[in-house]
Scaffold this active site. Structure first.
Site, short mmCIF file in Angstrom:
data_model
loop_
_atom_site.label_atom_id
_atom_site.label_comp_id
_atom_site.label_asym_id
_atom_site.label_seq_id
_atom_site.Cartn_x
_atom_site.Cartn_y
_atom_site.Cartn_z
N GLN A 97 0.82 -1.21 0.00
CA GLN A 97 0.00 0.00 0.00
C GLN A 97 0.85 1.26 0.00
O GLN A 97 2.05 1.22 0.29
CB GLN A 97 -0.92 0.01 1.22
CG GLN A 97 -0.21 -0.09 2.55
CD GLN A 97 -1.18 -0.31 3.69
OE1 GLN A 97 -1.60 0.64 4.36
NE2 GLN A 97 -1.57 -1.57 3.90
N HIS A 99 0.20 5.86 0.53
CA HIS A 99 -0.74 6.88 1.00
C HIS A 99 -0.48 8.20 0.27
O HIS A 99 0.64 8.48 -0.13
CB HIS A 99 -0.59 7.07 2.51
CG HIS A 99 -0.63 5.78 3.27
ND1 HIS A 99 -1.72 4.94 3.24
CD2 HIS A 99 0.29 5.16 4.06
CE1 HIS A 99 -1.48 3.88 3.99
NE2 HIS A 99 -0.27 3.98 4.49
N GLU A 134 3.30 7.85 8.12
CA GLU A 134 3.27 7.03 9.34
C GLU A 134 4.67 6.57 9.73
O GLU A 134 5.59 6.56 8.90
CB GLU A 134 2.37 5.81 9.14
CG GLU A 134 2.82 4.87 8.04
CD GLU A 134 1.77 3.80 7.73
OE1 GLU A 134 2.15 2.62 7.68
OE2 GLU A 134 0.60 4.15 7.53
N HIS A 268 4.73 0.12 0.74
CA HIS A 268 5.22 -0.66 1.86
C HIS A 268 4.22 -1.75 2.23
O HIS A 268 3.06 -1.72 1.83
CB HIS A 268 5.49 0.22 3.08
CG HIS A 268 4.28 0.98 3.56
ND1 HIS A 268 3.86 2.16 2.97
CD2 HIS A 268 3.37 0.73 4.54
CE1 HIS A 268 2.77 2.59 3.58
NE2 HIS A 268 2.44 1.74 4.54
N ARG A 287 -4.06 0.52 -2.43
CA ARG A 287 -3.46 -0.81 -2.37
C ARG A 287 -2.74 -1.16 -3.66
O ARG A 287 -3.15 -0.75 -4.74
CB ARG A 287 -4.52 -1.85 -2.02
CG ARG A 287 -5.02 -1.69 -0.59
CD ARG A 287 -6.10 -2.69 -0.21
NE ARG A 287 -6.47 -2.50 1.19
CZ ARG A 287 -7.34 -1.58 1.61
NH1 ARG A 287 -7.94 -0.81 0.73
NH2 ARG A 287 -7.60 -1.45 2.90
#
Length: 403
Positions: A97, A99, A134, A268, A287
């Site tokens: 995935q 972001h 993240e 990642h 994804r």
């Protein structure tokens, strides 16, 4: 103000049945427990243990909406807690995935709203208008992950080794690997074009996946970790092109205490292990394989950063004795680990915070009040506490905003 909070772990199928419960000293449910969310994200806002402290609000999202000045301080105008703290326990691999950036998230969210796509529709890409950078901090002795495209020279060396391994066998033939190597030997767009071919499951991809899976089962000298990963992914997601995509990515094993930072666009997948995850409060996931869920190839290609990078370790600083600070290059969040046998540590907050005790017994004194935490306890800390002092013996993770 220190307000006790709790939550129920999310029962995603890839979660461990024991790791989170063991870490926090509580009874396991018997079902997979993948992620414990501590924050105000509407998908699973934390429960307030004593609503009399919060004017009757029963969860953190409700309290923040009712009293943003008290709960958010300088972030009150936004009306939202900028970060989400999680304990993550992966017993099997998560999906590949990436972001979006803030600009991509805003544009995608508005576009899908205009198209009338329901927020809970399986084909929906953007659940909100926010980015989701993240970090992951390893708690287990090892934590395995794929993270970012590895330098192409490393990929080519790996492919040569696979070709040699195939040539040493009567069957299978190495031609699909030779074709893959050729595709990665061209211009600057070679990597995006190759990725698009793989993720699109175009002609020849199934044969390539089968060949790589076969070679992994027999072993390739010098690439034990990569071949073990291929075998693991093939068992969980047979025939998925993500099995080959994994060879294009950095493969890392963190040891306890190490951390990764995954910015927007970084592809990642967490493979196994227990960790503390801290992110901007968003649920936007594009994804890229290893999942039965929706994969929007054009949107994924727009979001991905194909620049090869080394393993994106996030090194800590030590603002005071007993404190390790993991500070990424975004203002949304910072992770602090306060740890010691005879603690007397200080932390200065720039906004709201959440503290989670993972060992021992620790007292926290703020500018206004105080709290004592034991194993498994978590508290929301309002910004007016500002300066915190930690005493006792144990370990506390503090999620807060950047400076």
């Amino acid at each position: 103000m220190f307000v006790g909070i709790t939550n129920t772990p999310r029962p995603y199928a890839w979660g461990s049945t024991t790791a989170i419960a063991k870490l926090l000293g509580c009874e396991a449910s018997g079902d997979p427990e993948a992620e414990l969310w501590l924050g105000a994200h509407p998908g699973s806002p934390s429960t307030i243990l004593d609503p009399t402290q919060t004017g009757g609000a029963t969860d953190l999202a409700e309290w923040i909406a009712a009293d943003p000045e008290t709960t958010l301080g300088r972030f009150a105008a936004s009306g939202r807690l900028p970060f989400l703290l999680k304990v993550l326990a992966a017993a099997s691999p998560l999906s590949l995935q990436a972001h979006p950036t803030l600009e991509q998230a805003r544009a995608g969210f508005d576009r899908e709203n205009e198209l009338g796509i329901a927020l809970d529709a399986p084909e929906r890409n953007y659940k909100d208008a926010f980015p989701k950078p993240e970090l992951i901090y390893a708690l287990s002795p090892t934590f395995d992950a794929l993270c970012g495209f590895r330098p192409l020279a490393e990929v080519r060396t790996l492919l040569h080794a696979l070709i040699d391994a195939a040539n040493a066998l009567e069957d299978p033939q190495p031609q699909p690997l030779e074709d893959l190597l050729d595709s990665l030997s061209g211009s600057d767009v070679a990597l995006p074009e190759t990725f698009e071919w793989l993720i699109g499951r175009r002609t020849g991809v199934a044969t390539l996946v089968s060949l790589v899976t076969t070679l992994a089962s027999r072993g390739v000298a010098g690439y034990d970790a990569e071949m073990a990963t291929v075998s693991q992914l093939a068992e969980e997601y047979p025939g998925d092109p993500g099995i080959v995509i994994a060879l294009l990515l950095n493969r890392v094993t963190l040891v306890a205490g190490e951390a990764l930072y995954l910015p927007a666009g970084n592809i990642h997948a967490y493979l196994s292990g227990l960790g503390v995850e801290l992110m901007a409060s968003s649920d936007n996931v594009l994804r890229g394989g290893l999942s039965p869920k929706h994969i929007d190839v054009p949107e994924l290609l727009d979001v991905l950063d194909f620049t090869p990078v080394p393993v994106p370790y996030l090194q800590s600083s030590s603002p005071s004795e007993g404190v390790a600070a993991f500070t990424p290059d975004v203002p949304d969040f910072e992770l602090l680990r306060v740890d010691g046998m005879f603690l007397d540590a200080s932390v200065t907050l720039s906004g709201p915070a959440i503290a989670l005790c993972t060992a021992g017994e620790v007292s926290i004194s703020g500018s206004v009040s105080s709290a004592s935490l034991v194993l498994g306890d978590s508290v929301f800390i309002t910004p007016d506490e500002a300066g915190l002092r930690f005493t006792g013996s144990g370990t506390v993770f503090v999620a807060t905003t950047g400076a």
